[in-house]
Design a protein around this motif. Structure first.
Motif, PDB file in Angstrom:
ATOM      1  N   SER A 248      33.761   0.317  82.165  1.00  0.00           N
ATOM      2  CA  SER A 248      32.866  -0.755  82.589  1.00  0.00           C
ATOM      3  C   SER A 248      31.459  -0.565  82.048  1.00  0.00           C
ATOM      4  O   SER A 248      30.568  -1.334  82.348  1.00  0.00           O
ATOM      5  CB  SER A 248      32.823  -0.842  84.118  1.00  0.00           C
ATOM      6  OG  SER A 248      34.046  -1.364  84.576  1.00  0.00           O
ATOM      7  N   MET A 249      31.247   0.525  81.314  1.00  0.00           N
ATOM      8  CA  MET A 249      29.967   0.682  80.634  1.00  0.00           C
ATOM      9  C   MET A 249      30.068  -0.137  79.359  1.00  0.00           C
ATOM     10  O   MET A 249      30.872   0.167  78.473  1.00  0.00           O
ATOM     11  CB  MET A 249      29.709   2.152  80.315  1.00  0.00           C
ATOM     12  CG  MET A 249      29.459   2.976  81.556  1.00  0.00           C
ATOM     13  SD  MET A 249      29.058   4.683  81.138  1.00  0.00           S
ATOM     14  CE  MET A 249      30.574   5.513  81.566  1.00  0.00           C
ATOM     15  N   ARG A 250      29.279  -1.155  79.284  1.00  0.00           N
ATOM     16  CA  ARG A 250      29.456  -2.117  78.201  1.00  0.00           C
ATOM     17  C   ARG A 250      29.365  -1.469  76.826  1.00  0.00           C
ATOM     18  O   ARG A 250      30.145  -1.795  75.931  1.00  0.00           O
ATOM     19  CB  ARG A 250      28.417  -3.236  78.334  1.00  0.00           C
ATOM     20  CG  ARG A 250      28.647  -4.296  77.311  1.00  0.00           C
ATOM     21  CD  ARG A 250      27.685  -5.442  77.458  1.00  0.00           C
ATOM     22  NE  ARG A 250      27.339  -5.899  76.109  1.00  0.00           N
ATOM     23  CZ  ARG A 250      26.630  -6.976  75.852  1.00  0.00           C
ATOM     24  NH1 ARG A 250      26.161  -7.687  76.845  1.00  0.00           N
ATOM     25  NH2 ARG A 250      26.368  -7.309  74.615  1.00  0.00           N
ATOM     26  N   ALA A 251      28.449  -0.532  76.662  1.00  0.00           N
ATOM     27  CA  ALA A 251      28.289   0.109  75.347  1.00  0.00           C
ATOM     28  C   ALA A 251      29.578   0.838  74.958  1.00  0.00           C
ATOM     29  O   ALA A 251      29.984   0.817  73.790  1.00  0.00           O
ATOM     30  CB  ALA A 251      27.115   1.085  75.377  1.00  0.00           C
TER      31      ALA A 251
END
Ligand SMILES: [Zn+2]
Lengths: 303, 349
Positions: free
Chosen positions: A145-148
């Motif tokens: 869920s960490m976009r990067a």
């Protein structure tokens, strides 16, 4: 494409961009890795890149981007950082990339990686021999869920489209909508749209509308020519809404569904100039996934 | 007002807290590794905890425009589980050299046992070897003796005193810390540690001495964001005059320089890319620009831009001390050493 040609290419980019001291340090680290290092030292060297390398975007030129695409169709280093390039270059220095010892060492790196290292590691995987060995790993990145991290695993590379099974692929696509990652940058998306994906997207659309929340504009990218009457209804509903970005995306979706006649009717009476411009470019045939780039809020002006 | 919170445990904070912090002006934080309220029983839970400090918490904070840094270390309480502690100490080199890690901490004493001391020494040695700052948690029981011992042992391990922060001080302990030349920190935590009123009195008394204080992020019961009495207390230290502020600027840069583990080699590298140089440059630019335009509209626009950029780009926060800290400092973060000319009070126009 081989790991060593990519490494050579990255080396050229780095040599032109890194200050002399950083380049010297990188050379030393690479030599150490080539000679063979234990997993702790290997991970440590990848970490230390942040102390020595220059900080900032890799900023490849158009010619360099073209060369990257030539080396691996679908690879776009446009948004890579110098840290990522340096770390990839170091990983590719390993002499055992085709052996299980490299897989084990990389897995150990993942276990102790910070966000920057995770991104670099995910971006390096498509260059490694035996892609199938890393399908689960890239899948892990696409569950983040960490976009990067999600972007590093899913975007600007051909890996997912060519390696993922249908279930993993569909989850990747819908996950992008949830973490608001740029789906238009998932290479090969247009080639793997399906009825099942359209159904999932339309269910999500219903959910969002029931909750009185705006529909993610890239949801309209997922339909393609699929979804039948239900898709067309959902698109028309978006077009009469007030969300300009959503309306522009829905206009492209209408063209992608083949409803050009209907789109030109709408374009003729469209009041919002931005929406009309998008409708007109869609009518001119700009309706691949790349047409969604101009709608991406995290995108600077296209270069 | 922009705040930098140098000691906060986001692990025990909700997204609502992050939202309130962001709205209150908090722009950068340091989260030291610590005990989680109950002792861990497995090595793997330490690995995941350290990973969360370098990954998820960083990402979470970035969503609210807050730059997240951390300190890595084995805390004193869990140092007493010796078998596990030995394994955790072996993990330190795997995490402590990473990009967002600005110190080894919180380490030190809890009950002042031999096991705690062994873990403390091992980590001090690591810090000395890698030229890192050490953040020391001082014991709540037998605090005065614990702090003296923390100072002695750190000195004996060869740690430069300007690399040592001793936290949780009070009126009784601060002189010991300042005399040695270490940084004295205060935790504002009304029921158990320092209260705001006591802190203000102490600031007055130590006017030209050293301390830093913080408001947020303890594991225990507390109010969620900046409290009115803190705000009042924050207003007390006087705005520094020009010459003094220039000194503070250098002092802060010096302190940030001390953060990096290898400053000599870093100095050789391209100066334009060094976070400290960037910080200095941007601080000066921000001040010059503010002076030029009394209305300060340009600065405002830049701040808004930077904060937008942060919100949109979670990765922007993984780029070390950059321009964000140039406007994240404020009078709320007060920290100096005994040999500094005055408290490093920051107040951007
Ligand atoms: Zn603490």
């Amino acid at each position: 494409m081989t790991a060593s040609t990519v490494r050579e290419f990255l080396g050229t980019l780095l040599r032109e961009r890194e200050p002399a001291a950083a380049w010297t340090w990188l050379g030393g680290a690479a030599a150490e890795i080539e000679r063979g290092v234990d997993p702790v030292r290997f991970g440590g060297l990848l970490s230390l890149v942040s102390r020595y390398s220059r900080r900032g975007p890799l900023a490849p030129t158009a010619a360099e981007r073209a060369r990257a695409d030539e080396l691996l169709r679908g690879w776009n280093p446009e948004r890579w950082t110098l840290f990522e390039a340096a770390r990839a270059w170091l990983v590719l220095a390993r002499r055992d990339l085709d052996r299980t010892s490299a897989v084990d060492a990389l897995e150990e790196c993942y276990a102790y990686a910070d966000v920057g290292e995770l991104c670099a590691l995910y971006k390096t995987i498509p260059f490694l021999p035996g892609a199938a060995r890393f399908t689960w790993r890239i899948g892990e990145g696409c569950r983040s869920s960490m976009r990067a991290v999600y972007e590093a695993a899913a975007c600007d590379s051909p890996f997912a489209a060519s390696q993922f099974d249908d279930l993993a692929w569909r989850q990747l696509v819908i996950k992008a909508l949830f973490v608001e990652a740029p789906l238009w940058r998932v290479h090969g998306l247009d080639g793997r749209l399906s009825e099942e994906l359209a159904r999932m997207a339309l269910d999500l659309c219903d959910e969002r509308r029931s909750a009185h929340r705006p529909v993610q504009h890239e949801l309209w990218l997922v339909l393609g020519k699929h979804g039948g009457a239900r898709a067309l209804q959902a698109i028309e509903a978006e077009l009469v809404g007030t969300n300009a970005r959503g309306r522009r995306a829905a206009a492209i979706a209408l063209a992608r569904a083949g409803k050009l006649q209907r789109l030109s009717e709408l374009a003729a009476k469209e009041a919002d100039p931005a929406v009309r411009a998008t409708m007109e470019s869609a009518l001119r045939g700009e309706l691949s996934q790349l047409a969604f780039r101009v709608l991406d809020p995290s995108e600077a002006k296209p270069s | 007002m922009r705040f930098f919170d140098p000691h906060i445990h986001m692990t025990s904070r909700t997204t609502d807290d992050l939202d309130l912090m962001s709205k209150a002006g908090v722009r950068a934080i340091v989260e030291p590794a610590f005990w989680l309220g109950q002792s861990r029983t497995q090595l793997g839970t330490f690995i995941d905890y350290f990973n969360s400090l370098l990954g998820w918490e960083r990402f979470r904070a970035s969503q609210f425009g807050i730059a997240h840094y951390c300190a890595i270390g084995l805390n004193s309480k869990e140092a007493n589980n010796e078998k596990l502690a030995a394994q955790v100490l072996e993990l330190i080199p795997r995490f402590a050299l990473k990009e967002g890690v600005v110190a080894i901490g919180e380490i030190g004493y809890d009950e002042i046992t031999p096991a705690e001391e062994r873990a403390y020494i091992a980590q001090l040695r690591f810090a000395v070897e890698h030229d890192m700052v050490v953040m020391v948690h001082s014991p709540h029981r037998d605090k005065k003796r614990g702090i003296r011992r923390s100072l002695d042992v750190a000195r004996d391990c060869g740690l430069a005193m300007n690399k040592l922060v001793i936290d949780h001080n009070n009126e009784e302990t601060v002189e010991d810390v300042l005399e040695r030349g270490a940084w004295a920190a205060f935790t504002i935590y009304p029921s158990t540690k320092m209260g705001s009123e006591r802190m203000v009195e102490l600031v007055k008394k130590l006017r030209s001495r050293a301390h830093h204080r913080r408001q947020l992020g303890r594991l225990g019961r507390q109010r969620p964001a900046l409290r009115p009495e803190d705000r009042e207390a924050d207003a007390r230290p006087r705005r520094a005059d020009g010459a003094r502020r220039a000194h503070h600027l250098e002092e802060r840069a010096r302190r940030l320089r001390a953060v990096g583990p290898d400053r000599r080699r870093r100095a050789d590298a391209d100066a334009r890319d060094r976070p400290v140089e960037a910080l200095l440059r941007q601080l000066r630019a921000a001040r010059a620009s503010a002076a030029r335009r009394r209305a300060g509209s340009e600065l405002k626009a830049r701040r808004a831009q930077a904060s937008d950029r942060l919100r949109q780009d979670p990765e922007a926060s993984s780029s070390g001390f950059t321009d964000r800290t140039a406007w994240s400092t404020s009078v709320a973060h007060v920290m100096a050493r005994a040999d500094a000319a005055g408290p490093t009070c920051w107040s951007q126009p």
